[in-house]
Design an enzyme around this catalytic site. Structure first.
Site, PDB file in Angstrom:
ATOM      1  N   GLU A  99       2.458  37.620-111.810  1.00 31.85           N
ATOM      2  CA  GLU A  99       1.347  37.833-110.867  1.00 31.85           C
ATOM      3  C   GLU A  99       1.612  38.871-109.778  1.00 31.85           C
ATOM      4  O   GLU A  99       1.461  38.585-108.591  1.00 31.85           O
ATOM      5  CB  GLU A  99       0.954  36.484-110.241  1.00 31.85           C
ATOM      6  CG  GLU A  99       0.550  35.470-111.298  1.00 31.85           C
ATOM      7  CD  GLU A  99       0.228  34.084-110.734  1.00 31.85           C
ATOM      8  OE1 GLU A  99       0.401  33.864-109.531  1.00 31.85           O
ATOM      9  OE2 GLU A  99      -0.185  33.225-111.532  1.00 31.85           O
ATOM     10  N   GLU A 145      -0.928  30.303-120.716  1.00 29.39           N
ATOM     11  CA  GLU A 145      -1.195  29.117-119.890  1.00 29.39           C
ATOM     12  C   GLU A 145      -2.607  28.648-120.186  1.00 29.39           C
ATOM     13  O   GLU A 145      -3.494  28.719-119.342  1.00 29.39           O
ATOM     14  CB  GLU A 145      -1.011  29.459-118.403  1.00 29.39           C
ATOM     15  CG  GLU A 145       0.370  30.023-118.087  1.00 29.39           C
ATOM     16  CD  GLU A 145       0.661  30.168-116.593  1.00 29.39           C
ATOM     17  OE1 GLU A 145      -0.097  29.637-115.763  1.00 29.39           O
ATOM     18  OE2 GLU A 145       1.660  30.828-116.262  1.00 29.39           O
TER      19      GLU A 145
HETATM   20  C1  GLA Z   1       0.150  30.109-112.389  1.00 31.45           C
HETATM   21  C2  GLA Z   1       1.635  30.076-112.670  1.00 31.45           C
HETATM   22  C3  GLA Z   1       2.066  28.799-113.273  1.00 31.45           C
HETATM   23  C4  GLA Z   1       1.385  27.617-112.668  1.00 31.45           C
HETATM   24  C5  GLA Z   1      -0.095  27.822-112.756  1.00 31.45           C
HETATM   25  C6  GLA Z   1      -0.896  26.664-112.274  1.00 31.45           C
HETATM   26  O1  GLA Z   1      -0.634  30.414-113.405  1.00 31.45           O
HETATM   27  O2  GLA Z   1       2.084  31.119-113.474  1.00 31.45           O
HETATM   28  O3  GLA Z   1       3.436  28.671-113.122  1.00 31.45           O
HETATM   29  O4  GLA Z   1       1.798  27.434-111.356  1.00 31.45           O
HETATM   30  O5  GLA Z   1      -0.396  28.924-111.949  1.00 31.45           O
HETATM   31  O6  GLA Z   1      -0.175  25.577-111.932  1.00 31.45           O
END
Ligand code: GLA
Length: 369
Positions: A156, A261
């Site tokens: 990020e 994710e």
């Molecule tokens: C982001 C992070 C993850 C997690 C998610 C939500 O996407 O990369 O590690 O913390 O948020 O929990």
């Protein structure tokens, strides 16, 4: 759902319980296509939960460390590392013969404030912070060298509009912090795959910035294997077309695509935002927790349909996608019970709170070209 290319039949059986001999898991359904992964927490890898063990063994062939290898957990104090989770995690992944992902080395969240400051509390110089970052990468990556198969090296680094996120990393080290992190990780474990991971990669401005950064690394001879698209999606958003364009462009740029994710939020949002910015946090209220007892049938059906469409798309691009990882193992342990509103009951995964698959062994997908 894209019926023109795929006939996707999702068979809802509702309450299939545990493993029966010879039962095929999700990983088997998608075995020729991509790994099926789950992000796991400490209790799911320390051997204390037989139900989690059997779920993982049957359905998954990749693991991601949900929180346990984030800086604040693995390296809480300058001279203190805590590898209890990591050791259990890697052991569990090896027992499963899984593709094991380390998440994440350099991020602006879940990193202690001491990392950026000297003993007087002032911000570190660029060089001092680089040393600290390299020491962290060296220690953590080295411990699992040859055992963790791929690392989310940086998480990020960009805002949704494609500008650099003004994190301490960026403000103190400049944009080279990314090159330095990847270089160090590559040096410590040359055989591990190295990734950049972010949410809202379907947004064109953000994606453009990510790909420019990644190509820039490559042009300097720095290894970066793939781009992780965090799939924190909603029932009707983003569109399949937006996701598809992202998959195609990352592939065309020469990088492996991973859906890292995946979850599908079925609850309303107090305001109009998307992604996974952990800074956002609202208190619980009945208005924002409409399915506190159970998920209504029509919402459940929409969830089935959304997952079927997503997996149809992923399957169509299985030559570009190496892994699809769910963010959490079951609805009882998803972060979406607490984000963006704390203390809700959400239903974003394929496994319910009793760890039962919501459908029988998967989304049965038949190609119908
Ligand atoms: C982001 C992070 C993850 C997690 C998610 C939500 O996407 O990369 O590690 O913390 O948020 O929990």
């Amino acid at each position: 759902m894209n019926h023109s290319r795929f006939l996707i039949a999702v068979i809802f059986l509702g309450t299939i319980a545990c493993q029966t001999p010879g039962e095929r898991g999700l990983k088997d359904e998608f075995q020729p296509d991509f790994y099926i992964g789950a992000a796991v927490n400490a209790r799911q890898v320390d051997g204390s939960m037989a139900s989690a063990d059997s779920l993982l063994d049957l359905h998954f062939n990749s693991l991601t460390s949900e929180n346990g290898l984030k800086w604040s957990n693995v390296h809480p104090q300058e001279d203190e590392f805590d590898f209890e989770f990591g050791d259990n995690y890697v052991k569990k992944g090896e027992e499963m013969d899984a593709f094991i992902v380390g998440h994440t080395l350099v991020w602006h969240q879940q990193v202690p404030d001491w990392v950026f400051r000297d003993q007087e509390g002032s911000f570190l110089s660029k060089e001092a912070l680089q040393d600290r970052m390299e020491n962290h990468i060296d220690t953590v990556v080295r411990r699992y060298k040859g055992r963790i198969d791929g690392w989310d090296v940086v998480n990020e680094a960009f805002e949704d509009d494609g500008t650099w996120r003004k994190t301490h990393w960026y403000m103190l080290m400049g944009e080279e912090y990314i090159a330095q992190a990847f270089t160090k990780a590559q040096k410590v474990d040359p055989d591990a795959e190295l990734y950049y991971n972010d949410y809202n990669v379907w947004k064109p401005e953000k994606r453009r910035a990510i790909l420019k950064m990644a190509q820039n690394l490559r042009s300097q001879g720095i290894r970066i294997d793939g781009i992780g698209m965090q799939g924190h999606y909603r029932l009707d958003f983003p569109s399949l077309d937006q996701i598809e364009t992202a998959i195609e462009e990352i592939h065309q740029a020469g990088f492996q695509v991973m859906i890292t994710e995946l979850d599908v939020d079925v609850l309303p949002r107090p305001s109009d935002f998307d992604g996974a910015d952990l800074e956002i946090s609202y208190a619980d209220s009945p208005e924002w927790n409409p399915y506190a007892d159970s998920i209504p049938a029509e919402v459940h059906d929409k969830l089935v349909d959304r997952y079927a469409s997503l997996f149809g798309l992923f399957k169509k691009h299985s030559d570009k996608i190496s892994r699809v990882t769910f963010w959490g193992l079951h609805d009882g342990s998803t972060w979406l019970n607490n984000w963006p509103v704390r203390g809700r009951r959400n239903y974003p995964l394929l496994f319910d709170r009793e760890m039962r698959l919501k459908w029988n062994t998967a989304l049965f997908i038949k190609k119908n070209r």
